[in-house]
Design a protein around this motif. Structure first.
Motif, PDB file in Angstrom:
ATOM      1  N   ILE A  18       0.360  33.802  98.636  1.00 18.25           N
ATOM      2  CA  ILE A  18       1.088  35.128  98.649  1.00 18.25           C
ATOM      3  C   ILE A  18       0.606  35.912  97.601  1.00 18.25           C
ATOM      4  O   ILE A  18       0.408  37.151  97.585  1.00 18.25           O
ATOM      5  N   LEU A  19       0.678  35.476  96.316  1.00 17.45           N
ATOM      6  CA  LEU A  19       0.396  36.001  95.020  1.00 17.45           C
ATOM      7  C   LEU A  19      -1.205  36.592  95.127  1.00 17.45           C
ATOM      8  O   LEU A  19      -1.607  37.833  94.893  1.00 17.45           O
ATOM      9  N   ASP A  20      -1.977  35.852  95.636  1.00 19.50           N
ATOM     10  CA  ASP A  20      -3.411  36.340  96.010  1.00 19.50           C
ATOM     11  C   ASP A  20      -3.788  37.306  96.521  1.00 19.50           C
ATOM     12  O   ASP A  20      -4.438  38.332  96.587  1.00 19.50           O
ATOM     13  N   SER A  21      -2.915  37.126  97.865  1.00 20.69           N
ATOM     14  CA  SER A  21      -2.832  38.226  98.881  1.00 20.69           C
ATOM     15  C   SER A  21      -2.369  39.750  98.532  1.00 20.69           C
ATOM     16  O   SER A  21      -3.044  40.579  98.824  1.00 20.69           O
ATOM     17  N   SER A  22      -1.319  39.408  97.637  1.00 23.43           N
ATOM     18  CA  SER A  22      -0.685  40.711  97.218  1.00 23.43           C
ATOM     19  C   SER A  22      -1.623  41.256  95.981  1.00 23.43           C
ATOM     20  O   SER A  22      -1.773  42.514  96.040  1.00 23.43           O
ATOM     21  N   ARG A  23      -2.343  40.569  95.409  1.00 22.77           N
ATOM     22  CA  ARG A  23      -3.374  41.118  94.325  1.00 22.77           C
ATOM     23  C   ARG A  23      -4.370  41.760  94.873  1.00 22.77           C
ATOM     24  O   ARG A  23      -4.901  42.930  94.668  1.00 22.77           O
ATOM     25  N   MET A  24      -5.011  41.192  96.118  1.00 21.57           N
ATOM     26  CA  MET A  24      -6.223  41.804  96.669  1.00 21.57           C
ATOM     27  C   MET A  24      -5.625  43.183  97.326  1.00 21.57           C
ATOM     28  O   MET A  24      -6.154  44.059  97.605  1.00 21.57           O
ATOM     29  N   LEU A  25      -4.350  43.031  98.017  1.00 20.37           N
ATOM     30  CA  LEU A  25      -3.847  44.403  98.773  1.00 20.37           C
ATOM     31  C   LEU A  25      -3.653  45.272  97.915  1.00 20.37           C
ATOM     32  O   LEU A  25      -4.127  46.634  98.145  1.00 20.37           O
ATOM     33  N   LEU A  26      -3.099  45.174  96.560  1.00 21.38           N
ATOM     34  CA  LEU A  26      -3.111  46.076  95.691  1.00 21.38           C
ATOM     35  C   LEU A  26      -4.273  46.561  95.086  1.00 21.38           C
ATOM     36  O   LEU A  26      -4.700  47.800  94.780  1.00 21.38           O
ATOM     37  N   ASN A  27      -5.272  45.849  94.919  1.00 23.80           N
ATOM     38  CA  ASN A  27      -6.783  46.182  94.637  1.00 23.80           C
ATOM     39  C   ASN A  27      -7.209  47.160  95.771  1.00 23.80           C
ATOM     40  O   ASN A  27      -7.830  48.238  95.561  1.00 23.80           O
ATOM     41  N   VAL A  28      -7.143  46.768  96.997  1.00 25.30           N
ATOM     42  CA  VAL A  28      -7.576  47.675  98.271  1.00 25.30           C
ATOM     43  C   VAL A  28      -6.867  48.992  98.005  1.00 25.30           C
ATOM     44  O   VAL A  28      -7.562  50.162  98.258  1.00 25.30           O
ATOM     45  N   LEU A  29      -5.583  48.899  97.763  1.00 25.85           N
ATOM     46  CA  LEU A  29      -4.707  50.274  97.684  1.00 25.85           C
ATOM     47  C   LEU A  29      -5.148  51.222  96.574  1.00 25.85           C
ATOM     48  O   LEU A  29      -5.198  52.267  96.962  1.00 25.85           O
ATOM     49  N   GLU A  43       9.441  13.266  99.141  1.00 26.81           N
ATOM     50  CA  GLU A  43       9.552  14.359  99.986  1.00 26.81           C
ATOM     51  C   GLU A  43       9.580  15.751  99.571  1.00 26.81           C
ATOM     52  O   GLU A  43       9.019  16.947  99.676  1.00 26.81           O
ATOM     53  N   LEU A  44      10.797  15.806  98.319  1.00 27.38           N
ATOM     54  CA  LEU A  44      10.673  17.169  97.634  1.00 27.38           C
ATOM     55  C   LEU A  44       9.637  17.421  96.903  1.00 27.38           C
ATOM     56  O   LEU A  44       9.219  18.590  96.712  1.00 27.38           O
ATOM     57  N   ASP A  45       8.661  16.477  96.162  1.00 28.89           N
ATOM     58  CA  ASP A  45       7.927  16.594  95.510  1.00 28.89           C
ATOM     59  C   ASP A  45       6.765  17.360  96.451  1.00 28.89           C
ATOM     60  O   ASP A  45       5.922  18.328  96.233  1.00 28.89           O
ATOM     61  N   LYS A  46       6.338  16.941  97.716  1.00 32.34           N
ATOM     62  CA  LYS A  46       5.593  17.472  98.659  1.00 32.34           C
ATOM     63  C   LYS A  46       6.113  18.912  99.268  1.00 32.34           C
ATOM     64  O   LYS A  46       5.070  19.751  99.143  1.00 32.34           O
ATOM     65  N   ILE A  47       7.224  19.086  99.283  1.00 33.36           N
ATOM     66  CA  ILE A  47       7.764  20.481  99.834  1.00 33.36           C
ATOM     67  C   ILE A  47       7.425  21.565  99.008  1.00 33.36           C
ATOM     68  O   ILE A  47       7.111  22.427  99.041  1.00 33.36           O
ATOM     69  N   LEU A  48       7.752  20.833  97.372  1.00 37.52           N
ATOM     70  CA  LEU A  48       7.425  21.987  96.326  1.00 37.52           C
ATOM     71  C   LEU A  48       5.966  22.132  95.984  1.00 37.52           C
ATOM     72  O   LEU A  48       5.760  23.302  95.918  1.00 37.52           O
ATOM     73  N   ALA A  49       5.193  21.207  96.404  1.00 36.85           N
ATOM     74  CA  ALA A  49       3.772  21.491  96.295  1.00 36.85           C
ATOM     75  C   ALA A  49       3.316  22.343  97.291  1.00 36.85           C
ATOM     76  O   ALA A  49       2.446  23.387  97.078  1.00 36.85           O
ATOM     77  N   GLU A  50       3.741  22.113  98.289  1.00 37.03           N
ATOM     78  CA  GLU A  50       3.514  23.221  99.640  1.00 37.03           C
ATOM     79  C   GLU A  50       3.959  24.533  99.352  1.00 37.03           C
ATOM     80  O   GLU A  50       3.140  25.274  99.627  1.00 37.03           O
ATOM     81  N   THR A  51       5.059  24.505  98.659  1.00 37.82           N
ATOM     82  CA  THR A  51       5.663  25.941  98.421  1.00 37.82           C
ATOM     83  C   THR A  51       4.794  26.676  97.370  1.00 37.82           C
ATOM     84  O   THR A  51       4.536  27.689  97.589  1.00 37.82           O
ATOM     85  N   GLU A  52       4.459  25.718  96.301  1.00 34.96           N
ATOM     86  CA  GLU A  52       3.772  26.426  95.460  1.00 34.96           C
ATOM     87  C   GLU A  52       2.445  26.996  95.641  1.00 34.96           C
ATOM     88  O   GLU A  52       1.951  27.870  95.348  1.00 34.96           O
ATOM     89  N   THR A  53       1.783  26.279  96.772  1.00 33.07           N
ATOM     90  CA  THR A  53       0.578  26.615  97.192  1.00 33.07           C
ATOM     91  C   THR A  53       0.523  27.613  98.046  1.00 33.07           C
ATOM     92  O   THR A  53      -0.119  28.651  97.991  1.00 33.07           O
ATOM     93  N   ALA A  54       1.655  27.859  98.973  1.00 39.12           N
ATOM     94  CA  ALA A  54       1.879  28.987  99.631  1.00 39.12           C
ATOM     95  C   ALA A  54       2.199  30.240  98.601  1.00 39.12           C
ATOM     96  O   ALA A  54       1.810  31.440  99.140  1.00 39.12           O
ATOM     97  N   TYR A  55       2.952  29.927  97.783  1.00 39.89           N
ATOM     98  CA  TYR A  55       3.350  31.263  97.054  1.00 39.89           C
ATOM     99  C   TYR A  55       2.060  31.709  96.163  1.00 39.89           C
ATOM    100  O   TYR A  55       1.769  32.918  96.168  1.00 39.89           O
ATOM    101  N   MET A  56       1.220  30.845  95.918  1.00 38.66           N
ATOM    102  CA  MET A  56      -0.113  31.086  95.278  1.00 38.66           C
ATOM    103  C   MET A  56      -0.860  32.000  96.307  1.00 38.66           C
ATOM    104  O   MET A  56      -1.636  32.908  95.486  1.00 38.66           O
TER     105      MET A  56
END
Length: 115
Positions: free
Chosen positions: A86-97, A71-84
């Motif tokens: 967020i990072l991608d969205s942040s990069r795109m927002l920075l590029n737009v700005l 269960e922890l492995d699943k949560i960690l994988a989901e968290t990592e995916t969500a974090y990635m």
């Protein structure tokens, strides 16, 4: 002659009694060994029951811990995916700005050149 036959018969009888006594002693010794082996067998069966119960507890505990880890492995994988994401969205927002700031700077330059 009768006495001689009686003596021979008495010798056979003595030998027969000795053999029977030896067999009885062997049986008694064997009986002691059997009793000792039965006590050891009962002791071992008791230890096996205790070890089996302990093994069952360890197996249940292991299964619970394995399920928790999975269960922890699943949560960690989901968290990592969500974090990635967020990072991608942040990069795109920075590029737009950066692009918008660049456009504003160009517009400001054009305005200053026109006036």
């Amino acid at each position: 002659m009768m006495t001689q036959q009686g003596a021979v018969l008495q010798g056979y009888n003595n030998e027969l009694v000795k053999c029977v006594e030896d067999l009885c002693m062997q049986r008694e010794e064997l009986n002691k060994q059997i009793q000792k082996a039965e006590v050891e067998k009962n002791k071992l069966q008791h230890e096996i029951r205790i070890l089996s119960e302990q093994l069952e507890c360890v197996c249940e505990n292991l299964a619970q811990k394995t399920a928790s880890r999975n269960e922890l492995d699943k949560i960690l994988a989901e968290t990592e995916t969500a974090y990635m994401k967020i990072l991608d969205s942040s990069r795109m927002l920075l590029n737009v700005l950066k692009k918008e700031v660049g456009n504003l700077n160009k517009a400001a330059e054009l305005k200053s050149n026109v006036t």
